[in-house]
Design a protein around this motif. Structure first.
Motif, PDB file in Angstrom:
ATOM      1  N   PRO A 296      39.762  39.870  41.911  1.00 15.52           N
ATOM      2  CA  PRO A 296      38.308  39.847  42.099  1.00 15.52           C
ATOM      3  C   PRO A 296      37.875  40.122  43.528  1.00 15.52           C
ATOM      4  CG  PRO A 296      39.167  37.634  41.708  1.00 15.52           C
ATOM      5  CD  PRO A 296      40.270  38.591  41.403  1.00 15.52           C
TER       6      PRO A 296
ATOM      7  N   LYS B 149      43.052  42.584  32.946  1.00 14.22           N
ATOM      8  CA  LYS B 149      43.246  41.188  33.323  1.00 14.22           C
ATOM      9  C   LYS B 149      44.444  40.991  34.246  1.00 14.22           C
ATOM     10  CE  LYS B 149      40.903  38.897  29.480  1.00 14.22           C
ATOM     11  NZ  LYS B 149      41.040  38.070  28.258  1.00 14.22           N
TER      12      LYS B 149
ATOM     13  N   GLU C  22      31.266  40.980  32.683  1.00 16.60           N
ATOM     14  CA  GLU C  22      31.353  41.817  33.873  1.00 16.60           C
ATOM     15  C   GLU C  22      31.772  43.252  33.513  1.00 16.60           C
ATOM     16  OE1 GLU C  22      29.771  40.463  36.249  1.00 16.60           O
ATOM     17  OE2 GLU C  22      31.215  39.646  37.691  1.00 16.60           O
TER      18      GLU C  22
ATOM     19  N   LEU D 123      34.665  37.709  32.568  1.00 16.85           N
ATOM     20  CA  LEU D 123      35.228  39.050  32.646  1.00 16.85           C
ATOM     21  C   LEU D 123      34.632  39.993  31.606  1.00 16.85           C
ATOM     22  CD1 LEU D 123      37.157  41.044  33.923  1.00 16.85           C
ATOM     23  CD2 LEU D 123      38.959  40.201  32.422  1.00 16.85           C
ATOM     24  N   ASP D 124      34.515  39.534  30.350  1.00 16.96           N
ATOM     25  CA  ASP D 124      33.975  40.417  29.318  1.00 16.96           C
ATOM     26  C   ASP D 124      32.569  40.882  29.672  1.00 16.96           C
ATOM     27  OD1 ASP D 124      36.285  40.195  27.892  1.00 16.96           O
ATOM     28  OD2 ASP D 124      35.529  38.784  26.417  1.00 16.96           O
TER      29      ASP D 124
ATOM     30  N   ALA E 245      38.765  45.590  29.308  1.00 17.52           N
ATOM     31  CA  ALA E 245      38.792  44.206  29.791  1.00 17.52           C
ATOM     32  C   ALA E 245      40.168  43.588  29.589  1.00 17.52           C
ATOM     33  CB  ALA E 245      37.730  43.384  29.063  1.00 17.52           C
TER      34      ALA E 245
ATOM     35  N   LEU F 283      33.537  40.300  41.658  1.00 13.59           N
ATOM     36  CA  LEU F 283      33.623  40.115  40.208  1.00 13.59           C
ATOM     37  C   LEU F 283      33.941  38.664  39.868  1.00 13.59           C
ATOM     38  CD1 LEU F 283      35.313  42.404  37.655  1.00 13.59           C
ATOM     39  CD2 LEU F 283      36.212  40.100  37.893  1.00 13.59           C
TER      40      LEU F 283
ATOM     41  N   MET G 166      35.791  36.437  37.407  1.00 14.86           N
ATOM     42  CA  MET G 166      36.822  36.494  36.360  1.00 14.86           C
ATOM     43  C   MET G 166      36.511  35.569  35.181  1.00 14.86           C
ATOM     44  SD  MET G 166      39.120  38.765  37.082  1.00 14.86           S
ATOM     45  CE  MET G 166      40.556  38.310  36.103  1.00 14.86           C
TER      46      MET G 166
END
Length: 378
Positions: free
Chosen positions: A250, A245, A211, A208-209, A241, A203, A205
């Motif tokens: 990841p 956090k 992903e 993030l949104d 999301a 992933l 980071m």
């Protein structure tokens, strides 16, 4: 009501706080019970903090006897759940003293509320969405629950059955040792260079949104045929999301792509319950420091895989069938380097044959069973 029990609808912040604390008092003497963080429960059970309330009707009740809270229950109708069109409503959040009068009073209130809104069947426990906590612990009380998994008092199944409820579905929690590799025949295939067009990656980071949007798309597709599955909304994706956090590493979140298209994913989250077991639900005055130190410095020994899936269009292909094992191996190798000892795969429906075969082939074993009950409402 019979037994001197009064059922009070939760309407104020103070009553919600009492509602949250009921299982904490009931589980105080259970060495395997872990109190949730009060602030997290306060957000999860309010419209301000949980987008579930945007597409659901929800009511909470407290059972009170002689000025003391002796139980709680919720009832909810999720208008996005496909079972709703069949007249199914849910109860949840059930926790009560071992007294049939208390359970009777709570279920009378929840069932009357559901019937008044057209429901013909009550199912549960669902706390609150099928994308959150589902089922009542019926086997496996001898160990603490993992993050976002229930730990119900042993008397609860019998008391629910005493109200006329029977089994609808069982769901399983599997446990894996991080030290154990996949069986040799599978491992030989997994450790070969990926087939043409297959890419595994961790992933990002920084995105993030995006992903999480990708993850949600795979999830809604992969789980669409599962019993009771409710699609995740855009608002719930954004909340996911935000909430992830702090927890996401990841190195433990992997995506698979086939011919450039997102095809599958697997995420291992640290078992927060391991880090908060002695905080009694409170982060003040020093709980925050303890939590962050245990997660970021000491490092957890256990984790949970709450999210895993492969798109249906790929699941029946040769490349797609290998993806779950490639993801499991990638996550397990990373977890081993980070000091994890075991992780849970949950929850898995009893009739999800494909996922159960993957768990069995990977060396996992069922160590907890949760049950969803149902009852026809006269």
């Amino acid at each position: 009501m019979p037994g001197g029990v009064t059922v009070v609808p939760v309407q104020s912040k103070a009553e919600l706080d009492r509602f949250i604390r009921v299982p904490m008092r009931l589980g105080a003497r259970d060495p395997n019970y872990i109190a949730p963080l009060l602030f997290e429960r306060g957000e999860a059970l309010t419209a301000k903090g949980n987008p579930f309330f945007q597409h659901a009707d929800v009511q909470f009740w407290l059972a009170v006897r002689d000025g003391r809270d002796v139980g709680r229950i919720s009832a909810q109708i999720d208008h996005l759940n496909p079972l709703t069109k069949d007249g199914v409503g849910h109860f949840g959040m059930i926790a009560a003293e071992d007294d049939p009068a208390v359970f009777a009073a709570l279920f009378d209130a929840a069932e009357a509320w559901l019937k008044a809104r057209g429901c013909r069947i009550a199912q549960g426990p669902v706390n609150l969405s099928t994308n959150e906590e589902v089922g009542l612990l019926v086997e496996g009380h001898d160990s603490p629950p993992m993050f976002m998994m229930g730990h119900d008092a042993p008397h609860t199944p019998g008391r629910i059955e005493g109200q006329g409820y029977g089994k609808a579905k069982d769901i399983y929690a599997y446990v894996c040792s991080v030290a154990d590799d996949l069986p040799a025949p599978i491992l030989r295939r997994v450790r070969k260079p990926p087939a043409e067009g297959v890419v595994l990656r961790t992933l990002d980071m920084k995105r993030l949104d995006q992903e999480v949007q990708t993850l949600t798309g795979i999830l809604n597709d992969a789980w669409s045929g599962n019993w009771g599955f409710t699609p995740t909304t855009e608002a719930e994706t954004q909340a996911l999301a935000t909430n992830l956090k702090l927890l996401l590493d990841p190195r433990l979140a992997w995506f698979a792509e086939i011919d450039g298209e997102p095809a599958g994913f697997m995420i291992l989250l640290p078992n927060i319950n391991e880090a908060i077991a002695d905080l009694r639900g409170k982060l003040l005055p020093f709980g925050w420091a303890k939590l962050l130190w245990r997660l970021k410095v000491k490092g957890p020994k256990t984790g949970r895989v709450p999210l895993m899936g492969v798109k249906r269009k790929f699941a029946s292909t040769m490349r797609g069938q290998l993806l779950p094992f490639q993801l499991i191996d990638a996550v397990a190798q990373a977890a081993r380097k980070l000091g994890y000892e075991r992780y849970e795969l949950s929850w898995v429906l009893e009739d999800n044959v494909a996922m159960r075969r993957i768990c069995d082939a990977g060396g996992a074993r069922v160590y907890k069973t949760y049950r969803v009950y149902e009852k026809a409402l006269a």
